[in-house]
Design an enzyme around this catalytic site. Structure first.
Site, PDB file in Angstrom:
ATOM      1  N   ASN A  44       0.885  -1.316  -0.066  1.00  0.00           N
ATOM      2  CA  ASN A  44       0.038   0.095  -0.073  1.00  0.00           C
ATOM      3  C   ASN A  44       0.919   1.287   0.127  1.00  0.00           C
ATOM      4  OD1 ASN A  44       0.618  -0.765   2.598  1.00  0.00           O
ATOM      5  ND2 ASN A  44      -0.921   0.145   3.444  1.00  0.00           N
ATOM      6  N   GLU A  95       0.266   5.646   0.567  1.00  0.00           N
ATOM      7  CA  GLU A  95      -0.372   6.620   1.155  1.00  0.00           C
ATOM      8  C   GLU A  95      -0.147   7.853   0.195  1.00  0.00           C
ATOM      9  OE1 GLU A  95      -0.473   5.979   5.158  1.00  0.00           O
ATOM     10  OE2 GLU A  95      -1.713   4.251   4.913  1.00  0.00           O
ATOM     11  N   CYS A 111      -4.440   0.581  -2.077  1.00  0.00           N
ATOM     12  CA  CYS A 111      -4.224  -0.747  -1.021  1.00  0.00           C
ATOM     13  C   CYS A 111      -3.228  -1.729  -1.879  1.00  0.00           C
ATOM     14  CB  CYS A 111      -5.454  -1.372  -0.963  1.00  0.00           C
ATOM     15  SG  CYS A 111      -6.583  -0.601  -0.001  1.00  0.00           S
ATOM     16  N   GLU A 156      -3.316  -4.944  -2.338  1.00  0.00           N
ATOM     17  CA  GLU A 156      -3.752  -5.693  -3.445  1.00  0.00           C
ATOM     18  C   GLU A 156      -3.969  -5.091  -4.660  1.00  0.00           C
ATOM     19  OE1 GLU A 156      -4.950  -4.889  -0.397  1.00  0.00           O
ATOM     20  OE2 GLU A 156      -6.397  -6.343   0.749  1.00  0.00           O
ATOM     21  N   CYS A 202     -10.106  -4.896   1.855  1.00  0.00           N
ATOM     22  CA  CYS A 202     -11.167  -3.995   1.875  1.00  0.00           C
ATOM     23  C   CYS A 202     -12.120  -4.194   1.001  1.00  0.00           C
ATOM     24  CB  CYS A 202     -10.802  -2.714   1.787  1.00  0.00           C
ATOM     25  SG  CYS A 202     -10.346  -1.942   0.309  1.00  0.00           S
ATOM     26  N   CYS A 248     -11.136  -3.496  -2.783  1.00  0.00           N
ATOM     27  CA  CYS A 248     -10.427  -4.558  -3.315  1.00  0.00           C
ATOM     28  C   CYS A 248     -11.035  -5.789  -3.480  1.00  0.00           C
ATOM     29  CB  CYS A 248      -9.127  -4.692  -2.296  1.00  0.00           C
ATOM     30  SG  CYS A 248      -8.130  -3.285  -2.477  1.00  0.00           S
TER      31      CYS A 248
HETATM   32  N1  THU Z   1      -5.043  -1.296   3.131  1.00  0.00           N
HETATM   33  C1  THU Z   1      -4.608  -2.139   2.087  1.00  0.00           C
HETATM   34  O1  THU Z   1      -3.500  -1.880   1.791  1.00  0.00           O
HETATM   35  N2  THU Z   1      -5.565  -3.332   1.971  1.00  0.00           N
HETATM   36  C2  THU Z   1      -6.696  -3.621   2.573  1.00  0.00           C
HETATM   37  O2  THU Z   1      -7.220  -4.502   2.125  1.00  0.00           O
HETATM   38  C3  THU Z   1      -7.047  -2.824   3.737  1.00  0.00           C
HETATM   39  C4  THU Z   1      -6.455  -1.374   3.857  1.00  0.00           C
HETATM   40  C5  THU Z   1      -4.455  -0.070   3.606  1.00  0.00           C
HETATM   41  C6  THU Z   1      -4.862   1.172   3.066  1.00  0.00           C
HETATM   42  C7  THU Z   1      -4.157   2.177   3.998  1.00  0.00           C
HETATM   43  O3  THU Z   1      -3.002   2.566   3.689  1.00  0.00           O
HETATM   44  C8  THU Z   1      -3.778   1.187   5.380  1.00  0.00           C
HETATM   45  O4  THU Z   1      -4.098   0.079   5.125  1.00  0.00           O
HETATM   46  C9  THU Z   1      -4.925   1.739   6.465  1.00  0.00           C
HETATM   47  O5  THU Z   1      -6.305   1.630   6.002  1.00  0.00           O
END
Ligand code: THU
Length: 127
Positions: A42, A44, A53, A55, A86, A89
């Site tokens: 991930n 940000e 994310c 995935e 999430c 995804c």
């Molecule tokens: N995140 C993911 O990379 N994958 C998920 O399925 C859930 C959330 C990341 C997004 C963000 O950078 C951090 O986790 C917190 O939400």
């Protein structure tokens, strides 16, 4: 393909996560129908909603390589056991799942739990 190897690659990818805001690293590793492997972490942004994310990052690399069918995706966060994808995804996975495609999650330290992609998004939207 040994699913443990996919999980190890997801773990490795999580080390590169760019997470200054949430401090929640995630790594993912996709296995495609042609037995190719793609990882993602991930990343940000100061404009929070632009976060990508792990995935979808891994899936994007598969698509860029013209791989369209996902046989398996391993997902890992060092911050949380049972790190499930999430909702966004799940919808993207639904689009590119192969028949019997699975999501692999780490449980109880070193156990792997498998879920069919379609079971994680009942009635998933498609056109
Ligand atoms: N995140 C993911 O990379 N994958 C998920 O399925 C859930 C959330 C990341 C997004 C963000 O950078 C951090 O986790 C917190 O939400």
């Amino acid at each position: 393909m040994d699913y443990k190897i996919l999980m190890e690659k997801a773990m490795e990818a999580s080390k590169n996560a760019y997470v200054p805001y949430s401090k929640f690293p995630v790594g993912a590793c996709v296995l495609t129908e042609n037995d190719k492997i793609y990882t993602g972490c991930n990343f940000e942004n100061a404009s929070y909603g632009l976060t990508i994310c792990a995935e979808r990052n891994a899936i994007g690399s598969a698509i860029t390589d013209n791989e369209r069918k996902i046989k398996a995706i391993a997902i890992y966060s060092p911050n949380k056991e049972n790190c499930y994808p999430c909702g966004a995804c799940r919808q993207v996975l639904f689009e590119f799942k192969s028949q019997d495609g699975v999501v692999i999650i780490l449980k109880n330290g070193d156990e792997l739990a498998l879920h069919k992609i379609e079971d994680l998004l009942p009635g998933g939207f498609s056109l």
